[in-house]
Design a protein around this motif. Structure first.
Motif, mmCIF file in Angstrom:
data_model
loop_
_atom_site.group_PDB
_atom_site.id
_atom_site.type_symbol
_atom_site.label_atom_id
_atom_site.label_comp_id
_atom_site.label_asym_id
_atom_site.label_seq_id
_atom_site.Cartn_x
_atom_site.Cartn_y
_atom_site.Cartn_z
ATOM 1 N N GLY D 142 0.815 -1.215 0.000
ATOM 2 C CA GLY D 142 0.000 0.000 0.000
ATOM 3 C C GLY D 142 0.847 1.262 0.000
ATOM 4 O O GLY D 142 0.632 2.173 -0.802
ATOM 5 N N THR E 43 1.097 -6.465 5.629
ATOM 6 C CA THR E 43 -0.150 -6.896 4.992
ATOM 7 C C THR E 43 -0.042 -8.341 4.528
ATOM 8 O O THR E 43 -0.991 -9.120 4.631
ATOM 9 N N GLN E 85 -6.385 -3.218 3.911
ATOM 10 C CA GLN E 85 -5.719 -1.959 3.622
ATOM 11 C C GLN E 85 -6.254 -1.353 2.321
ATOM 12 O O GLN E 85 -6.581 -0.184 2.267
ATOM 13 N N ASP E 176 -6.061 -3.651 9.379
ATOM 14 C CA ASP E 176 -4.953 -3.176 8.554
ATOM 15 C C ASP E 176 -5.123 -1.679 8.294
ATOM 16 O O ASP E 176 -5.952 -1.272 7.485
ATOM 17 N N GLU E 177 -4.365 -0.876 8.998
ATOM 18 C CA GLU E 177 -4.402 0.577 8.887
ATOM 19 C C GLU E 177 -5.811 1.160 9.008
ATOM 20 O O GLU E 177 -6.291 1.816 8.099
HETATM 21 MG MG LIG Z 1 0.235 -2.959 4.103
#
Ligand SMILES: [Mg+2]
Ligand SMILES: Nc1ncnc2c1ncn2[C@@H]1O[C@H](COP(=O)(O)OP(=O)(O)OP(=O)(O)O)[C@@H](O)[C@H]1O
Ligand SMILES: Nc1ncnc2c1ncn2[C@@H]1O[C@H](COP(=O)(O)OP(=O)(O)OP(=O)(O)O)[C@@H](O)[C@H]1O
Ligand SMILES: [Mg+2]
Lengths: 290, 359, 315, 239, 261
Positions: D142, E43, E85, E176-177
């Motif tokens: 990401g 991740t 994410q 995730d985030e």
């Molecule tokens: Mg990630």
């Protein structure tokens, strides 16, 4: 032995037209994620316009150019008046639009032309070439050569030029493409235009062998689509590999297994391949992550 | 006075369009002509024509529409055997005469009270070809047929009647609609155990032209027979020089000029040919001729019956005797709703790029 | 929701029922009833396909193959197995469902256009068998279908068929709507958008897809059987590729994901060709043009598109 | 400091989605060489505003002037040609294309020669992108995709850079780097409109700032002034 | 017994060693955080634990049972849930329906009953909807329940995913985030949310780059770098680790200390 060779020739030459049709699909798919069901009409226009222009006394090369021009213009019109107004619609909606366009173009063609079958003289004579007891028509080599030339050019454009990358970028993410300054409308118009040209060339090259009429395209398009998927959608080389593989399969199945079920054999093999390689022979693997 | 409505459902578009198209043109052309010369029973004829696109389901729906909505008195149409078979129950139930333009023998066998047909059957085509083969002393035959309606049903008939003529079908190959290359099938036929002495191709459309060209390409070296499905000028153009020497059974219309002057069909076929070609700007085909025959048989039957009642017209059609059409001399009866015999077919060879009458 | 008001589910079904009744009152001739009957039959297949395509997002270009199986079951059962039409129909549904079950798992691993081509292949295989096994199926020219006899009652007449098919459609719509409004329906809609998120929510994605594939196949087969019994005749065209495309077009034109849309789409595509015969030679061109215009102006399909238009208008 | 020219001027801008209006009459100005921060809560309309300026979101009313000339009728690609480039929310990389192709497409409207130097600069700023230059962008993590999105926009050498949360998903060290890079870019003459949830960092580097609340500008002032504004501190800085 | 444990996890993509010998375990009610530079493999670790990726290296234990290689839906049935994410929202559904899907495992699935819409289906739908509403209220999206998910702003979608994951009543929740795209005030909301979830005994495994949030809320922190474990310990330990500061935190170590101190 000569029998096998004959089947291979048959599979790789005339049926190279599947590869050409698959290429046409690939280009528009690459730009828009849309399967263009009007692709077959480009093939039909290529053949029919050449036939009618030639019959009207236009020299064959000029008639062919005219046919390509007509198909390109048709592609552009299709984009301008059917695809562009539906901008932002889902891929399925656009696919149905191309189905409508296919019906429309064919309906008009039936009025403009006629409902008979037509042929063109072969480009370099009818005398078959004999190799080790098998024979090929010179025109078949034209089809094969045409397919090779077109894929080479298309591959160079798609993989090596920024324009080609812009086409792929447009399909991958339309919003992002606009944000980097790509005129996505133009890119799509380009794809439809060139796709028209490729379709028309396919039509022109095969008409001396397979004849043409306003309804000639349907099954061709179906097999072209299957070939494109077998090769791996979106990859011009895949389209050609898929097209040749499908052709070879068909002719070997017709020759060695059963001519009644040769299409069944071809589709069974496609299913088997997709079972092992869900992205086709040369398709790009999925790249989305979570 | 209200016009007499004649219904028709034809495959004007779709894969059989080159059959349906000349049929539709012929019907329109002759109904106009008849009206110009005063109509029938003092009434105008009105044609109600639908295009089924080759789809049997649509054909059946249009058939219902003709019966219930358009209230026609009789029907001339049904381009393919499939569409005809789908429509028959509708017309039988409505007790309206139906003259089909398709070749399949199932249409009239067993005989159905209101169903007739004008074209020769595919069975007759097989018989005519096998008869010719027998005369030439050829007995081992390779059969190659299209999987479309015409090809499939002629294949069945040929397989069925072959033994009666002492013919062995040594190879039986098929190809699909839209196929562009039949060299694998022909190669198989050439290499079949024991070899073949002749090849018969059962199909219409572009398939036979491709078969003919592939046949020449492979240098098969045996006689090739086609069916009456290729009996149109365009076939010779499409097949080109490869067609040289091939034979086919066909109606007299194809060789109108070559008919001896004493042939009873000559005036009829010449007249049809001239009118069609001068008005339609395209060469005649025997397919349009079937429509001509169907329409004329119907019109004369209506005149003889002096009525537009379905049953009365039907009776009159059954009494058709010595009607001279483009397809032959028609003698209907209670048990024969086609009325043609093998003599209606002529054996024709292609020589120097044109049809040559053989017998 | 205020009490006494129907749920949207029941309202849709009730609306269709009223329509069914009104049309029956209004239609003058058997021909119109016949067209309406065809609409009901096509709609049934489209409603099933909509579950697969609209709800779960799995495109099938071979749905007509299942229509063909249903249609040929009622033709071949009586002829070759000595069964009555009704048990033959049941057998047809079973065969279609079983086939879908067997091939569904491998096929449904594919996505998008790859799934499309695999289902296309499946449809063509079925069509090829129906077309080629002349001795059994009658081949390309088709085959007669015996009359349906229900407990000694010979089913005949346009109005009778109108009601039989209309009520079957009603039941089909109700079942489809029930499914949508259940955990399974939500699971299908979820996996349409994100298979991995659906899986993480505990949905067995492969099984859910398989289930809806089988259900859609059974709908298609039922439509095929009814079509064949109604026509008393069937050809391989029932199973051909163009018919599959037609079914997909019905679903999309009506509005993907809308059950009512599937019915409307079926109506449009069944009636249009009849209405367009007035254009004679231009019939096809006009049909193509209308499909394009529909999709441009109502791009989510007729039913959702009109809903948006109506909502925009100030009350 | 020399008097700054006005580069972007947004007047009474309205935009939305069907019946939902997300931007309800926004006035905003960015002078050349400035960093202007735009902060606001989830759903305040920041994305909508930036997209409207880029021309990928239809505008229902109001005007957008770029260097004095109205651009609201211009197509998105024409605005990129003028030098207005955006790093969109949610990264929006070309997933199937390689990292390098993504970057080169960022320079779609520029000459070939300059592209190579800028490419080098981007790789210098984000070495991990250089290491993964032949990978499909979709396979990046990401944060790596976020770097790619920023790098792609830099490739265009924009005159006005619209940043929609450039620090999202980036490791703390990189957040600093990105913001430092923004300051450096300004020094080279670039103008920046910065949407950032990391509000204190954004306000710290901004010359001026706007606070967007449910589609309207609620506060405006210099970065410093807003950092000190108790209302802003409470609502957006959590202090 | 640990609620979740990973043992010696490793995975390679082509030539890239994305994870190598990673082990950790987390207890019921614990907030266990995983941090590390971009591309460190956080991740990917989540993807392996939740069954989205498969690997031959290492084991995953859920409440002591070996669940390595089980597909995601089977893991979900055993009480594992997660957010993504890269958003994985059901965009064609409303916010409320998104959360209702999250209840899938808690619902009866009878096919026949569903097709016939037996009374229990309607009852169950009502109950599920109600529960979804509560959860939306819990994450602060009560007023957007009927909106199409596609129309929600980014920050709201993150919270929608949390609500959906919670709907399954997981024993282990991987986030995730969750705070990406949220401003500091909104992040504090998330902070409270996570604390409340953990307080119910759910194990929360958190990946996040917002150091204030991480340091404030975590019981323990695992630091990954280039797929390997760089450090594992309490927030204070991790924050003071020079290697972690060099690879990841920079001056934010101090800032974070300030936040949690
Ligand atoms: Mg990630
Ligand atoms: N595609 C869409 N369709 C309908 N409404 C939308 C859409 N995108 C955003 N909205 C609505 O518009 C408003 C503004 O959203 P926008 O995304 O511009 O906010 P934002 O400030 O960027 O939020 P965030 O900080 O969460 O990214 C919100 O109410 C949102 O629900
Ligand atoms: N399916 C895949 N194919 C190839 N490479 C992959 C794949 N999945 C992950 N990677 C690579 O593995 C590495 C770790 O990625 P991961 O997404 O786990 O990082 P992360 O720690 O979550 O980073 P971020 O903080 O940026 O989200 C990255 O370099 C990424 O490119
Ligand atoms: Mg935003």
């Amino acid at each position: 032995m000569d029998q096998l060779l004959q089947f291979v020739f048959s599979g790789l030459t005339v049926r190279a037209v599947y590869a050409l049709v698959a290429l046409g699909f690939t280009l528009i798919y690459n730009a828009s994620d849309v399967i263009n069901f009007a692709q077959e009409e480009f093939v039909m226009l290529g053949g029919m316009v050449t036939v009618f222009a030639f019959a009207a006394g236009v020299p064959l090369p000029l008639a062919a150019l005219l046919a390509i021009a007509v198909a390109v213009v048709t592609g552009l019109l299709l984009h301008r008046f059917a695809i562009e107004p539906a901008r932002g619609a889902s891929a399925v909606t656009l696919i149905i639009i191309t189905i409508g366009a296919s019906i429309l173009i064919r309906g008009l063609a039936q009025i403009v032309f006629d409902r008979q079958f037509h042929s063109l003289p072969a480009f370099s004579g009818e005398e078959p070439i004999r190799v080790l007891g098998a024979s090929i028509l010179p025109q078949s080599l034209w089809v094969l050569g045409g397919a090779a030339a077109i894929v080479a050019v298309l591959w160079l454009v798609m993989e090596r030029t920024l324009l080609g990358k812009a086409v792929r970028a447009t399909a991958a993410n339309r919003l992002a493409a606009r944000l980097v300054g790509i005129d996505t409308t133009l890119v799509l118009a380009f794809a439809f235009g060139i796709s028209g040209a490729i379709g028309a060339m396919a039509g022109i090259l095969i008409t001396p062998i397979t004849l043409t009429s306003v309804t000639v395209g349907t099954l061709l398009a179906l097999k072209g689509f299957a070939a494109a998927m077998l090769g791996g959608m979106g990859n011009p080389v895949g389209a050609v590999v898929g097209g040749l593989a499908l052709g070879l399969l068909e002719s070997l199945a017709a020759g060695f297994i059963s001519s009644t079920y040769k299409d069944a054999v071809a589709f069974l093999v496609i299913l088997a391949v997709l079972f092992v390689l869900p992205q086709g022979l040369l398709g790009r693997r999925g790249v989305e992550r979570v | 006075q209200a016009p007499i409505r004649i219904g028709s459902v034809l495959s004007v578009t779709g894969p059989a369009s080159f059959l349906g198209d000349p049929e539709a043109r012929t019907l329109r052309l002759y109904i106009d002509r008849i009206n110009q010369s005063g109509g029938v029973l003092g009434r105008r004829l009105e044609l109600v024509l639908y295009d089924d696109g080759g789809d049997a389901n649509r054909a059946r729906t249009f058939a219902t529409r003709l019966v219930e909505d358009d209230r026609v008195v009789a029907i001339v149409g049904g381009t393919t055997t499939g569409t005809s078979l789908a429509m028959i129950p509708v017309f039988e139930e409505a007790r309206l005469p139906f003259i089909s333009l398709a070749g399949g023998i199932e249409i009239i066998e067993p005989v159905k009270p209101f169903t007739f047909k004008t074209p020769h059957t595919d069975k007759m085509a097989c018989e005519k070809i096998f008869d010719d083969l027998r005369k030439r002393g050829l007995t081992r035959v390779g059969l190659i047929s299209g999987t479309g309606g015409f090809g499939a049903s002629m294949r069945t008939q040929c397989l069925r009647v072959a033994p009666a003529f002492g013919i062995t079908i040594a190879a039986d190959e098929r190809y699909g609609p839209g196929d562009t290359d039949m060299t694998p099938q022909l190669t198989r036929i050439r290499n079949v155990q024991g070899g073949v002495q002749a090849v018969v191709n059962a199909d219409f459309g572009q398939g036979p032209a491709i078969v003919t060209r592939n046949f020449a390409q492979l240098g098969m070296g045996v006689p090739l027979y086609q069916s009456h499905g290729v009996a149109s000028r365009s076939f010779i153009e499409l097949a080109g020089p490869a067609a040289e020497g091939l034979r086919l059974p066909a109606a007299a219309l194809l060789v109108a000029e070559q008919l001896p002057d004493n042939d009873p069909q000559k005036p009829v076929v010449m007249a049809y040919k001239q009118l069609y070609e001068s008005t339609q700007n395209q060469p005649v085909s025997t397919f349009g001729g079937h429509a001509f025959d169907g329409l004329m048989i119907l019109v004369e039957a209506i005149k003889r019956a002096g009525s537009t009642d379905g049953a009365r017209i039907r009776d009159a059609i059954r009494q058709t005797r010595g009607f001279i059409g483009t397809g032959g001399v028609v003698n209907m009866s209670e048990t024969d709703h086609m009325g043609l015999d093998l003599s209606a077919f002529r054996m024709i060879e292609i020589r120097n790029g044109t049809w040559r009458l053989l017998d | 929701m205020p009490s006494g008001r129907l749920s949207p589910r029941l309202a849709t079904v009730a609306g269709l029922a009223v329509l069914l009744f009104l049309l029956w009152l209004v239609f003058p001739s058997g021909f119109f009833l016949r067209i309406a009957t065809l609409v009901w039959i096509n709609a049934l297949a489209a409603v099933g396909l909509n579950l697969l395509m609209g709800l779960a997002g799995q495109v099938s270009l071979g749905q007509a193959g299942f229509v063909g199986i249903g249609a040929y079951a009622v033709a071949l059962g009586p002829r070759h197995l000595g069964l009555d039409p009704l048990p033959s129909l049941g057998l047809g549904l079973l065969c279609a469902g079983l086939l879908a079950f067997l091939v569904g798992r491998p096929i449904l691993r594919l996505r998008g256009h790859y799934l499309a081509v695999a289902t296309l292949g499946l449809g063509i295989l079925i069509w090829l068998v129906l077309n080629s096994e002349v001795a059994i199926t009658g081949g390309r020219d088709g085959i007669q279908v015996p009359r349906l006899v229900l407990f000694g009652w010979r089913v005949a007449g346009a109005a009778t068929w109108y009601w039989i098919n209309g009520l079957t459609l009603l039941a089909g719509v109700l079942v489809a709507l029930n499914l949508e409004d259940s955990p399974i329906g939500r699971a299908l809609r979820a996996l349409h958008d994100s298979e991995v998120a659906a899986a993480v929510a505990g949905i067995d994605v492969a099984r859910a897809k398989l289930a809806v594939f089988v259900i859609a196949a059974v709908y298609a087969a039922l439509a095929g059987a009814l079509l064949a019994l109604f026509n008393r005749f069937v050809t391989p065209q029932a199973a051909d590729f163009l018919h599959s495309i037609e079914l997909v077009t019905m679903v999309v034109i009506g509005g993907m994901g809308s059950c009512l849309g599937a019915v409307v789409g079926a109506a449009v595509l069944t009636i249009l060709p009849q209405a367009l015969t007035v254009f004679h030679d231009y019939e096809h061109a006009v049909l193509g043009l209308m499909i394009i215009l529909f999709m441009i102006f109502l791009r989510q399909g007729i039913v959702p598109g009109l809903a948006v238009l109506l909502a925009k208008r100030p009350a | 400091m020399a008097r700054r020219q006005r580069m972007l001027r947004v007047e009474a801008l309205r935009s939305g989605y069907g019946r939902i209006e997300a931007v309800k009459g926004v006035d905003l100005e960015v002078s050349s060489g400035e960093i202007v921060a735009l902060i606001g809560a989830n759903g305040a309309g920041k994305k909508t505003l930036l997209r409207a300026i880029s021309g990928v979101q239809p505008v229902t009313a109001g005007r957008i002037l770029f260097e004095g000339a109205p651009i609201e009728e211009l197509a998105a690609h024409a605005r990129v040609a003028l030098g207005i480039v955006q790093v969109p929310e949610g990264r929006q990389v070309f997933a199937p294309l390689t990292v390098e192709d993504n970057l080169r497409l960022g320079a779609f409207r520029r000459g070939r020669a300059e592209t190579e130097t800028t490419l080098g600069e981007v790789y210098a700023l984000f070495p991990v992108l250089a290491a993964k230059r032949h990978e499909p962008a979709g396979r990046l993590s990401g944060g790596q995709q976020q770097m790619l999105a920023v790098g792609r926009a830099m490739m265009a050498r924009p005159r006005l850079l619209l940043l929609d949360e450039p620090s999202m998903g980036l490791a703390p060290l990189l957040v600093d780097q990105i913001l430092e890079a923004v300051v450096r870019l300004r020094a080279r003459g670039m103008t920046v409109l910065l949407v950032e949830q990391n509000a204190s960092a954004a306000l710290a580097i901004a010359d001026r700032a706007y606070v967007l609340e449910t589609g309207r500008i609620a506060h405006a002032g210099t970065g410093r002034a807003l950092l000190d504004d108790p209302r802003v501190r409470e609502a957006y800085l959590g202090i | 017994m640990s609620a979740i444990a990973a043992q010696e996890i490793g995975i390679s993509f082509g030539g890239l060693r994305a994870l190598d010998g990673v082990s950790f375990s987390a207890e019921p009610g614990e907030v266990f955080s995983i941090i590390g530079p971009n591309g460190a493999g956080k991740t990917t670790l989540f993807n392996i634990i939740s069954g989205v990726y498969r690997t031959r290296e290492g084991k995953v234990l859920l409440a002591g049972e070996d669940v390595t290689g089980l597909p995601p839906h089977r893991l979900a049935a055993r009480g594992l849930s997660r957010t993504f994410q890269n958003l994985q929202v059901f965009f064609r559904m409303t916010a409320e329906e998104n959360v209702m899907v999250g209840r899938h495992l808690r619902e009866r699935q009878g096919v026949i009953g569903s097709l016939l819409h037996l009374p229990w289906v309607a009852r169950q739908n009502r109950a599920t909807r109600e529960r979804a509403r509560e959860l939306l209220a819990f994450v602060g999206l009560a007023d957007r329940a009927r909106d199409p998910a596609g129309s929600l702003p980014y920050g709201a979608l993150k919270r929608l995913e949390i609500a959906r994951a919670l709907a399954a009543e997981p024993r282990v929740l991987l986030l995730d985030e969750p705070a990406a795209g949220c401003n500091p005030v909104e992040t504090e909301e998330i902070d409270r949310l996570i604390a409340a979830i953990a307080a119910r005994g759910t194990t929360v495994v958190l990946v996040e780059h917002d150091m204030k949030l991480v340091m404030r809320i975590s019981n323990r922190i695992l630091v990954l770098n280039h797929g390997r474990m760089l450090a594992l310990g309490s927030p204070a330990e991790v924050r003071g680790n020079p290697e972690v500061i060099a690879a990841y935190l920079g001056r934010h170590g101090a800032e974070a200390a300030h936040a949690s101190g």
